[in-house]
Write a protein that holds these residues in place. Structure first.
Motif, PDB file in Angstrom:
ATOM      1  N   ALA A 180      40.892  47.084  25.807  1.00 55.10           N
ATOM      2  CA  ALA A 180      41.168  48.329  26.528  1.00 55.10           C
ATOM      3  C   ALA A 180      39.913  48.848  27.228  1.00 55.10           C
ATOM      4  CB  ALA A 180      41.700  49.389  25.565  1.00 55.10           C
ATOM      5  N   ASP A 181      38.769  48.761  26.555  1.00 56.24           N
ATOM      6  CA  ASP A 181      37.529  49.243  27.155  1.00 56.24           C
ATOM      7  C   ASP A 181      37.114  48.370  28.338  1.00 56.24           C
ATOM      8  OD1 ASP A 181      37.551  51.185  25.260  1.00 56.24           O
ATOM      9  OD2 ASP A 181      35.842  50.435  24.112  1.00 56.24           O
TER      10      ASP A 181
ATOM     11  N   THR B 292      38.504  57.861  37.598  1.00 55.79           N
ATOM     12  CA  THR B 292      38.427  56.852  36.545  1.00 55.79           C
ATOM     13  C   THR B 292      39.819  56.238  36.401  1.00 55.79           C
ATOM     14  OG1 THR B 292      38.964  58.458  34.812  1.00 55.79           O
ATOM     15  CG2 THR B 292      36.631  58.124  35.315  1.00 55.79           C
ATOM     16  N   HIS B 293      39.913  55.162  35.636  1.00 56.45           N
ATOM     17  CA  HIS B 293      41.217  54.547  35.396  1.00 56.45           C
ATOM     18  C   HIS B 293      41.229  53.995  33.985  1.00 56.45           C
ATOM     19  CE1 HIS B 293      44.557  51.732  35.476  1.00 56.45           C
ATOM     20  NE2 HIS B 293      44.985  52.315  36.580  1.00 56.45           N
ATOM     21  N   ALA B 294      41.868  54.732  33.087  1.00 54.74           N
ATOM     22  CA  ALA B 294      41.922  54.302  31.688  1.00 54.74           C
ATOM     23  C   ALA B 294      43.227  54.765  31.069  1.00 54.74           C
ATOM     24  CB  ALA B 294      40.745  54.890  30.903  1.00 54.74           C
TER      25      ALA B 294
ATOM     26  N   ASP C  56      37.821  49.531  40.555  1.00 52.66           N
ATOM     27  CA  ASP C  56      38.777  49.465  41.658  1.00 52.66           C
ATOM     28  C   ASP C  56      39.245  50.852  42.092  1.00 52.66           C
ATOM     29  OD1 ASP C  56      38.801  46.724  41.959  1.00 52.66           O
ATOM     30  OD2 ASP C  56      40.391  46.428  40.494  1.00 52.66           O
ATOM     31  N   ALA C  57      39.352  51.760  41.117  1.00 56.04           N
ATOM     32  CA  ALA C  57      39.930  53.071  41.418  1.00 56.04           C
ATOM     33  C   ALA C  57      38.967  53.991  42.157  1.00 56.04           C
ATOM     34  CB  ALA C  57      40.384  53.742  40.119  1.00 56.04           C
ATOM     35  N   VAL C  58      37.678  53.892  41.851  1.00 51.44           N
ATOM     36  CA  VAL C  58      36.734  54.826  42.457  1.00 51.44           C
ATOM     37  C   VAL C  58      36.609  54.550  43.957  1.00 51.44           C
ATOM     38  CG1 VAL C  58      34.615  53.459  42.146  1.00 51.44           C
ATOM     39  CG2 VAL C  58      34.507  55.959  42.077  1.00 51.44           C
TER      40      VAL C  58
ATOM     41  N   ALA D 289      36.867  47.605  34.477  1.00 48.75           N
ATOM     42  CA  ALA D 289      37.289  46.852  35.660  1.00 48.75           C
ATOM     43  C   ALA D 289      38.224  47.682  36.539  1.00 48.75           C
ATOM     44  CB  ALA D 289      37.976  45.560  35.229  1.00 48.75           C
ATOM     45  N   ASP D 290      39.188  48.369  35.916  1.00 48.65           N
ATOM     46  CA  ASP D 290      40.141  49.164  36.693  1.00 48.65           C
ATOM     47  C   ASP D 290      39.459  50.369  37.343  1.00 48.65           C
ATOM     48  OD1 ASP D 290      42.150  47.434  36.075  1.00 48.65           O
ATOM     49  OD2 ASP D 290      43.095  48.692  34.550  1.00 48.65           O
TER      50      ASP D 290
END
Length: 303
Positions: free
Chosen positions: A125-126, A250-252, A135-137, A131-132
């Motif tokens: 998950a971390d 962020t993307h979490a 891409d999101a920023v 990585a996500d």
């Protein structure tokens, strides 16, 4: 094609659906949650079946699509399919190319999981959050944030709960390269400090949900006092994203057991590093000198 007068479709459909799943409209929230929880079915079901399964209506499914900037559900579904494939592909890559392992690691932590499984799921998950988030920023928003902070008289960060760690980390990093920076993690200290900010100052508010009242109030007060504002959040349509001059996403995704504690914090710290390194890059000589001096100041405290 985007319908006339509507917003542009989101770059990340999964993010937009997660955001819509917390919408004040219960109908849109149910429709979004169904797509996220039953993606494979939603990719093939007729719109009437999706509406029935999500306890909405075909018109509501279309309304969800247009509210996200799509011309209709067909366009939303095509973008959803593409984003889902990308997300699953990334998960498989992180899991070493094993699709089954990726599916297992992406599942929520179960009370019956072994300690080894817990470690692997948290690490997965971390890693995926980092990585996500990359891409999101938005690079253009990051560039604007760098410009503001580089020219700022002072940078003041605000964060509470788990987001306090990111606020303090950014403050500490900026201070180590000779910038004037302060962090506030308590509302009774943050609100008065925000009121004393002014033109030339930058306020950075950090909130995973984007709806934390202490942070919203701090940014609003700083903004009213003349400061520029930057939001760091996981929710692109949140109140803090609407309020701030610049938004760094962020993307979490958090599980019930990890909620607000691990992946979201890692994602925030990743964006802090993006911003810090971007700023330091513009002042390399000063940064190197400041880091050397601050390292020397504390080196005697180490055995």
């Amino acid at each position: 094609m985007t319908s006339e007068g509507s917003q542009r479709p989101p770059a990340r459909v999964l993010d937009a659906l997660e955001d819509a799943a917390t919408s004040e409209s219960r109908t849109l929230a149910r429709a979004s949650r169904y797509l996220l929880d039953h993606p494979d079915e939603a990719l093939t079901q007729p719109i009437a079946e999706i509406a029935a399964a999500s306890r909405t209506s075909p018109a509501s499914i279309v309304r969800l699509a247009t509210s996200l900037g799509f011309s209709g559900f067909r366009e939303l579904r095509a973008a959803f399919r593409e984003d889902l494939a990308f997300s699953r592909g990334r998960a498989t890559t992180i899991a070493g190319g094993d699709e089954h392992a990726a599916s297992t690691l992406a599942a929520d932590i179960d009370p019956q999981d072994s300690l080894e499984a817990v470690v692997k799921k948290v690490a997965f998950a971390d890693s995926r959050a980092v990585a996500d988030t990359a891409d999101a920023v938005s690079i253009s928003e990051l560039e604007r944030a760098r410009t503001l902070c580089t020219k700022a008289r002072q940078v003041v960060t605000f964060g509470v709960g788990a987001s306090a760690f990111a606020a303090m980390d950014l403050e500490q990093k900026l201070a180590r390269i000779g910038m004037r920076a302060t962090s506030y993690v308590d509302a009774h200290q943050a609100l008065p400090a925000a009121s004393l900010m002014g033109d030339g100052d930058v306020a950075v508010g950090i909130s995973h949900s984007g709806e934390t009242l202490d942070i919203l109030d701090s940014l609003a007060i700083a903004q009213d006092a003349g400061a520029a504002t930057i939001a760091m959040t996981n929710a692109p349509s949140s109140e803090i994203a609407r309020l701030a001059d610049i938004t760094l996403l962020t993307h979490a995704h958090e599980s019930e057991l990890r909620s607000g504690a691990t992946a979201s914090r890692i994602a925030q710290l990743t964006v802090v590093d993006f911003l810090f390194v971007a700023i330091a890059q513009t002042r390399m000589d000063e940064a190197h000198e400041a880091l050397a001096r601050t390292y020397s100041a504390v080196s005697a405290r180490r055995r």
